[in-house]
Structure formats: structure tokens, C-alpha cells
Design a protein around this motif. Structure first.
Motif, PDB file in Angstrom:
ATOM      1  N   THR A 305       7.583 -41.108 -10.161  1.00 14.65           N
ATOM      2  CA  THR A 305       8.265 -42.330 -10.627  1.00 14.65           C
ATOM      3  C   THR A 305       7.344 -43.186 -11.484  1.00 14.65           C
ATOM      4  N   ARG A 306       6.031 -42.864 -11.455  1.00 11.87           N
ATOM      5  CA  ARG A 306       5.048 -43.585 -12.272  1.00 11.87           C
ATOM      6  C   ARG A 306       4.093 -42.548 -12.870  1.00 11.87           C
ATOM      7  N   PRO A 307       4.476 -41.914 -13.950  1.00  9.97           N
ATOM      8  CA  PRO A 307       3.680 -40.834 -14.540  1.00  9.97           C
ATOM      9  C   PRO A 307       2.217 -41.219 -14.727  1.00  9.97           C
ATOM     10  N   GLY A 308       1.343 -40.309 -14.325  1.00 12.97           N
ATOM     11  CA  GLY A 308      -0.084 -40.547 -14.462  1.00 12.97           C
ATOM     12  C   GLY A 308      -0.738 -41.178 -13.260  1.00 12.97           C
ATOM     13  N   GLU A 309       0.056 -41.607 -12.271  1.00 10.70           N
ATOM     14  CA  GLU A 309      -0.490 -42.237 -11.083  1.00 10.70           C
ATOM     15  C   GLU A 309      -0.195 -41.379  -9.859  1.00 10.70           C
ATOM     16  N   VAL A 310      -0.841 -41.730  -8.741  1.00  7.21           N
ATOM     17  CA  VAL A 310      -0.596 -41.030  -7.480  1.00  7.21           C
ATOM     18  C   VAL A 310       0.068 -41.992  -6.513  1.00  7.21           C
ATOM     19  N   THR A 311       0.747 -41.436  -5.524  1.00  3.99           N
ATOM     20  CA  THR A 311       1.448 -42.285  -4.561  1.00  3.99           C
ATOM     21  C   THR A 311       0.450 -43.074  -3.722  1.00  3.99           C
ATOM     22  N   PRO A 312       0.772 -44.310  -3.380  1.00  2.00           N
ATOM     23  CA  PRO A 312      -0.133 -45.117  -2.552  1.00  2.00           C
ATOM     24  C   PRO A 312      -0.211 -44.584  -1.128  1.00  2.00           C
TER      25      PRO A 312
END
Length: 435
Positions: A305-312
Motif C-alpha cells: 500500500t506504500r511502494p518502497g516501504e516495509v510494514t511497521p
């Protein structure tokens, strides 16, 4: 084989058990025989809930899953073998066809002088029980002394880290210690217990919606909590805490809620990591090892859902990732098709003690008693067991005074801040426990 029984591991084991229906052997390695519902741990520390209420039996709720009590400390990916040490210090090893790593996280440490020696974290049951006893003991010692300076220091509690955990610990802690002080004859004339909540961020709950932050800030300040944002700890001693603005806070209580870091087991695998978290693809598979899956706090799961990031690193993601991991393990054995993990957060709830809470279910901001009722209702639904007992404790707390009794079961040296196993209390060598 599943290593770790936190939110990710527990839900993976439960989903696999239901899907396999006895057709596969499912082994769960965990140091303890229970799943800890961490969001309610502050209520254990504040004597609202009894410890076993938030400890859900693994064998009692995971039919068809073989539990192996032990702390996994080595994984041979080539031999497909996990080596562990059981509670009686005996070493064992098991082989696997499929491996799911859900080892979770431990206390996050910062290079601040004195913190490791004088602070205590808040990740596991032993730390919550220690904090409960510690608060009771400090109030009782304060009531017994004639030295005003010592009395003030013993009734001053410093929480570092204004995230989810630190905010809840301070919110519940101030209510608990005030109730203890009111009942203590030696403190009838004061001082009122003092709580400080310190964070380098510019607001409470920096990772959540600003409206939740404002609500929590308002509630805590109204209760007398000294909220210090934009502030950090420079040094900790046995006599108190030195802040970076030069002020020294005399205190015997430093509660470390700065954050978490992945379990050290991840570093020993020799695989690519992202800020200490094991790199996986969207299907929770470790690149180069299609038989190994990882999720929860120990894994850097791509956030679709947020390309380029990892889930918190949240329970909400870990719980859902565990279920997807179970589905994909079954798919790797020929049952179904693999599914990528994708989830948008549904909002967060912060329990502020009493009838107060800050919540934004489905991103609708709520506060006050309505948010409090919704938060407790959510926890009851999310818990995989013990719901009636938890609800009964809440009812009793509403009509009866809390039992502020110092049991002395967990000593300070049993719960060091620098530990790879915050869920297990450290015991003397030769006592048959973890060291």
C-alpha cells in the motif's frame, strides 16, 4: 515448523492447524507455553488484570500443534535444522520441511550511559510483574521515610518513549500510584506521585494520527503527567535521570519504552536484512530459500500500500501476516495458490486508563468513554481466549479497589534491559531456568 508464538506465530499456527486438519505435522518452538496478549500488559502492571488473563495457553487453543518448549538459538538453513535450548538448559534440535520465522522483537537499546544498568523495559510478562511490584514498593518506602527528598524521588516515575506502549504505561501508572498513595497513611500529606513521559519526538504517539496524539496529551496532562516532548535522556544513575536540557530528575524508577528491535537470532542467519529485519518478498518468502517464510517484527515485509516501504512493527500487521504465511506454506505444499500480503491499517486504539481512550476505528477519531468502551470491546474480540476472565476483572476493577500488594516474585536483576528473551525472567545458574 514455526519459531516463535507472538501475534504472527500464534496466528500462523492456528491457521495452519485448521487448514491441515491433521494431514501435516505442525511444530511450534517457543520459550513459554502461552501466547501473550501484549496490548493489555499495561493493565497487568497497573493491577487491573491478573497475569494469567493475558496469557493464552498454546496447547489449549492450538489443537493439532506440537509445542516444543525452548529458545531457538541457531538455524542451519542448508541442513534445515533448528537448534534450541529448553527450560532445563538441555539442547535439542529438530529438522523441518517448511520453516516460518516469527521470533518477534526485543527491547531497543540506545548508547546512553547508565540506561542498561538502571532502566527496565516493558516487553514481557516478567517486566510487567516487576513494574507492578516496583510501583507498590516505591510508594510504600516513600510512606515509611521521614526524608522529604527520598520521598519525592521514590514517588517520581520516568517513562522514556511516548509511543503506544509508553503512553499507556504512563496513563495507567499514574492512576495506580495515586490510588496507592491515597491509601498510604505516610503519604496523606503528599507528595502526589509524579510521572514524566519523555520523548525526543515533538508529540506523543509520533507514529499515529495527530488527533490521537492530541487526545492522549490532553488526558495525561489533566492527570498531572509531565509530558516532555523534544527531550531525551543524557544519563541514568541509581539516583535519577539527567535530561539533555541539563535538568536532573531524582527518581528510583526509569521505565524504558523507546521501541523495539528484531530478535538477535535474525542477525545470525547470514541473510540480507533491512534495519535488522529479515528481508522477504511480498509472499513472506525469504529470497533464495523458498522453504523459509518470515513475518511479524522480525521480517521486513514489503508494504504494497506504500511502494518502497516495509510494514511497521505492529500487532495488527503481525496477526494478519501470520495468517497469510500459513496460507502460503500450504500453497507451497500444493494446496491453493500463494497470496501476497497487503493490508491497510484499520486505525489504532490507545487505552488511557479509567474510561478514557483515544481511537480512530476506520480512521474515525473518537475519544472519551465511547473510545474506551470501543477499545475494550476490540481487545475482547481480538483475544484468542480468556475473554470472560478479562471481562470479569474489568467489572471487578470498576466496583472494587485495586489490590496494591507487593509480592516480590520478580527481582530487578531478573529483568535486565539488555536481554534477547524479555519474555523469560533471568534465573540463577543451576536453577533449571534461562540464564
Amino acid at each position: 515448523m514455526i519459531v516463535g508464538a507472538g501475534f504472527a506465530g500464534y496466528n500462523c499456527a492456528r491457521a495452519l492447524s485448521r487448514q491441515a486438519k491433521g494431514a501435516a505435522e505442525i511444530v511450534l518452538i517457543n520459550p513459554l507455553d502461552y501466547f501473550l496478549y501484549v496490548p493489555l500488559l499495561p493493565e497487568v502492571a497497573a493491577a487491573i488484570l491478573e497475569p494469567r488473563r493475558v496469557a493464552v495457553s498454546l496447547t489449549g487453543t492450538l489443537p493439532g500443534v506440537r509445542l516444543v518448549l525452548g529458545h531457538a538459538h541457531d538455524i542451519d538453513l542448508d541442513a534445515r535444522r533448528v537448534t534450541y535450548t529448553d527450560p532445563e538448559e538441555r539442547e535439542g534440535s529438530l529438522t523441518y520441511d517448511r520453516l516460518v520465522l516469527t521470533v518477534g522483537s526485543v527491547n531497543k537499546l540506545l548508547p546512553i550511559p547508565g540506561v542498561t544498568e538502571h532502566a527496565h523495559g516493558f516487553r514481557g510478562m516478567p517486566e510487567a510483574l516487576y513494574l507492578r511490584d516496583h510501583m507498590v514498593r516505591q510508594v510504600e518506602l516513600a510512606g515509611a521515610t521521614d526524608d522529604p527528598a527520598e520521598r519525592a524521588a521514590r514517588t517520581t516515575f520516568v517513562v522514556v518513549g511516548a509511543g503506544y506502549t509508553g503512553t499507556e504505561v504512563a496513563a495507567h501508572g499514574v492512576l495506580f500510584t495515586e490510588s496507592l498513595a491515597r491509601e498510604n497513611a505516610g503519604l496523606q500529606d503528599g507528595p502526589r506521585p509524579r510521572w514524566l513521559l519523555v520523548d525526543v519526538a515533538d508529540r506523543l504517539l509520533p507514529g499515529l494520527d495527530e488527533r490521537l496524539s492530541r487526545t492522549a496529551d490532553r488526558v495525561l496532562r489533566r492527570r498531572g503527567v509531565d509530558v516532555r516532548t523534544g527531550t531525551s535522556v543524557k544519563e541514568a544513575t541509581s539516583e535519577g535521570v539527567l535530561l539533555d536540557d541539563g535538568e536532573f530528575i531524582a527518581s528510583r524508577s526509569l521505565i524504558w519504552c523507546v521501541g523495539v528491535r528484531p530478535d538477535p537470532l535474525v542477525d545470525g542467519l547470514g541473510l540480507p536484512t533491512d534495519k535488522g529485519r529479515l528481508c522477504v518478498d511480498a509472499y513472506l518468502t525469504v529470497p533464495g530459500h523458498p522453504e523459509v517464510f518470515a513475518c511479524g517484527d522480525a521480517a521486513a515485509v514489503p508494504d504494497l500500500t506504500r511502494p518502497g516501504e516495509v510494514t511497521p512493527m505492529t500487532a495488527q500487521h503481525a496477526q494478519r501476516q501470520g495468517k497469510v504465511a500459513a496460507h502460503n506454506v500450504a500453497a507451497s505444499c500444493g494446496h491453493g495458490s500463494p497470496r501476497a500480503y497487503e493490508h491497510r491499517d484499520l486505525g489504532f486504539m490507545v487505552d488511557l486508563g479509567g474510561v478514557q481512550a483515544a481511537a480512530n476505528p476506520l480512521h474515525v477519531p473518537l475519544s472519551g468513554p465511547l473510545a474506551g468502551a470501543l477499545t475494550r470491546g476490540y481487545h475482547l474480540m481480538a483475544m484468542p481466549g480468556n475473554r470472560v476472565r478479562v471481562a470479569a476483572d474489568w467489572l471487578l476493577d470498576a466496583v472494587l479497589p485495586r489490590q496494591g500488594v507487593h509480592l516480590g516474585l520478580v527481582s530487578p536483576w531478573s529483568v535486565p534491559l539488555d536481554t534477547a528473551s524479555p519474555e523469560v525472567a533471568r534465573l540463577p545458574r543451576g536453577s533449571g531456568g534461562s540464564t
